[in-house]
Design a protein around this motif. Structure first.
Motif, mmCIF file in Angstrom:
data_model
loop_
_atom_site.group_PDB
_atom_site.id
_atom_site.type_symbol
_atom_site.label_atom_id
_atom_site.label_comp_id
_atom_site.label_asym_id
_atom_site.label_seq_id
_atom_site.Cartn_x
_atom_site.Cartn_y
_atom_site.Cartn_z
ATOM 1 N N LEU A 130 16.006 53.643 0.488
ATOM 2 C CA LEU A 130 17.180 52.815 0.208
ATOM 3 C C LEU A 130 17.174 52.322 -1.237
ATOM 4 N N MET A 131 16.001 51.977 -1.750
ATOM 5 C CA MET A 131 15.903 51.422 -3.104
ATOM 6 C C MET A 131 16.088 52.481 -4.182
ATOM 7 N N VAL A 165 23.765 50.845 -0.694
ATOM 8 C CA VAL A 165 23.914 50.812 0.766
ATOM 9 C C VAL A 165 25.236 50.115 1.054
ATOM 10 N N VAL A 166 26.162 50.865 1.623
ATOM 11 C CA VAL A 166 27.507 50.345 1.899
ATOM 12 C C VAL A 166 27.639 50.104 3.390
ATOM 13 N N GLY A 172 21.599 61.736 -12.683
ATOM 14 C CA GLY A 172 21.620 60.752 -11.609
ATOM 15 C C GLY A 172 20.223 60.423 -11.105
ATOM 16 N N VAL A 173 19.351 61.446 -10.982
ATOM 17 C CA VAL A 173 17.968 61.219 -10.553
ATOM 18 C C VAL A 173 17.238 60.335 -11.553
ATOM 19 N N VAL A 174 17.427 60.602 -12.839
ATOM 20 C CA VAL A 174 16.778 59.793 -13.878
ATOM 21 C C VAL A 174 17.254 58.341 -13.800
ATOM 22 N N VAL A 175 18.548 58.141 -13.631
ATOM 23 C CA VAL A 175 19.085 56.781 -13.560
ATOM 24 C C VAL A 175 18.548 56.050 -12.335
ATOM 25 N N ARG A 176 18.537 56.728 -11.173
ATOM 26 C CA ARG A 176 18.129 56.066 -9.926
ATOM 27 C C ARG A 176 16.643 55.741 -9.902
ATOM 28 N N ARG A 224 15.186 47.114 -9.454
ATOM 29 C CA ARG A 224 15.231 46.607 -8.083
ATOM 30 C C ARG A 224 13.870 46.084 -7.645
ATOM 31 N N CYS A 225 12.797 46.758 -8.044
ATOM 32 C CA CYS A 225 11.454 46.265 -7.720
ATOM 33 C C CYS A 225 11.199 44.913 -8.371
#
Length: 423
Positions: A345-346, A351-352, A135-139, A147-148
């Motif tokens: 946040l990014m 963010v729900v 999950g850390v690698v994906v995010r 996102r950037c």
């Protein structure tokens, strides 16, 4: 039993902060009405103690999550058990001041309003840790770069359009304002996309009408972005330094935003005059105010300032509730810059958020601005599922007067002398 008037609410808040700063002067005064006092007032709230505006605060609200000291004593012991050798329970039995001070040191509902809630660790398990690493690698290695790029692309489109429009259409104000309004909504949509924002809106979309103002609970500066992507509001906001301040003084001023500085007493008069002029305009963007005046952690609502409710116009409440399943959207400005907050946040999954546009309200006959503000706060708290507390949010930026601590020290000394004389 109830307490009336925002002046008393302010006094209670001042004393509650002193509890945590000085054990001798620390005491929460909600135990009896004769212990309340009207102390020095913050300039931001100095006009709120009028006897015409009475605010009723329930006992259950003041006793919110009040800790029971018995729970923190050794098992099998009690404050009221017979005396033996001197123990903690004997010290607590000397004076209610010590008991209340210990309760406030253990926990209190004022500082809890401004505490972030870090997620509980779940990954320290031989089966779950590899999934957490994935999950850390994906995010950080996939979602964050995408996102950037998305946000940079949004800024490129925005600036390449905004600058020419702002410069070349100065003689066509109506058309220029309309295009700038659409561009601001667009860049806010790119910001929400950069967090993978999942925002659900309830109720009719705000419209441009004279003599109306929108008020909302406040968790972070992203509240403005979440609301702005649907409607280009003119917001009342604290002036910030750095790149945020640059955006405020250039881009956001194009939609009629109004800035202030908490440390400047003159700013209040200027802002009040600008507010009245803005709500009278027929072509101005809807006015958005966060009457709490500070960011609260989306579990509570603190006292609403009455300025937004004295404009003689319709008040449209907005309730905002964030789901903390992926990230806590609360911005603690004392511990984290807004840039780091955006990076947090990014780099989260999403963010729900849910937003409710509630029924517009007008002041009732015989109702004061303070009572009107409290009624609207009730609506927002109920809809968003937030707990009401009677504290003034500005107290987190200022230190109470020393006369409050001296008064409690005198009260404590008198109780000790009285006990010694009786013995």
């Amino acid at each position: 039993m109830s307490w009336r008037g925002e002046g008393v609410t302010w006094s209670i808040a001042c004393e509650h902060k002193l509890i945590r700063e000085s054990f001798a002067s620390a005491s929460f005064i909600a135990s009896s009405p004769e212990n309340t006092f009207s102390g020095d007032r913050n300039p931001a709230t100095e006009d709120m103690s009028s006897t015409a505006g009475k605010l009723v605060t329930s006992r259950s609200e003041l006793d919110l999550d009040h800790p029971n000291i018995e729970d923190y004593l050794p098992s099998g012991s009690s404050i009221n058990e017979p005396r033996g050798k001197l123990r903690l329970r004997d010290l607590l039995d000397i004076s209610p001041t010590l008991t209340e001070a210990a309760g406030a040191i253990v926990d209190d509902s004022f500082t809890r309003c401004f505490k972030s809630n870090p997620p509980e660790p779940w990954n320290w398990n031989i089966y779950l840790f590899p999934l957490w690493c994935c999950g850390v690698v994906v995010r950080y290695c996939i979602l964050f770069p995408l996102r950037c790029i998305t946000l940079a692309f949004g800024w490129f489109i925005f600036l390449s359009t905004f600058i020419p429009v702002h410069s070349l259409l100065k003689g066509h104000d109506r058309l220029r304002k309309k295009i700038e309004r659409v561009l601001v909504e667009m860049i806010c949509s790119f910001f929400v996309t950069s967090w993978t924002g999942v925002v659900k809106y309830h109720g009719p979309r705000p419209s441009i009408r004279p003599k109306q103002v929108y008020v909302a609970n406040h968790t972070s500066m992203i509240d403005f972005i979440v609301l702005e992507q649907m409607t280009a509001f003119a917001v009342i906001m604290q002036k910030h330094p750095g790149w945020v301040g640059l955006l405020q003084s250039t881009i956001l001023e194009s939609v009629g935003c109004i800035w202030f500085n908490r440390s400047e007493a003159k700013d209040r008069e200027i802002v009040a005059r600008k507010l009245r002029n803005h709500v009278q305009g027929t072509d101005n963007n809807p006015l958005l105010i966060f009457p709490e005046g500070t960011c609260v952690n989306n579990n509570y609502t603190v006292m609403f300032k009455k300025g937004a409710f004295e404009l003689d116009c319709t008040v449209c409440p907005i309730a905002i509730r964030y789901n903390k399943i992926f990230v806590d959207a609360f911005w603690n400005s004392r511990k984290q810059s807004f840039t780091m907050h955006l990076l947090q946040l990014m780099t989260s999954w999403a963010v729900v958020c849910e937003v409710w546009y509630l029924e517009p309200q007008t002041i009732r006959p015989g109702e004061t601005a303070i009572e009107f503000a409290e009624r609207v706060r009730d609506m927002i708290s109920l809809r968003a599922g937030l707990k009401k507390v009677p504290w003034d949010g500005y107290l987190k930026y200022s230190r109470p007067s020393s006369k409050h601590s001296e008064r409690k020290q005198q009260s404590f000394a008198e109780s000790i002398l009285s006990r010694l004389e009786n013995n």
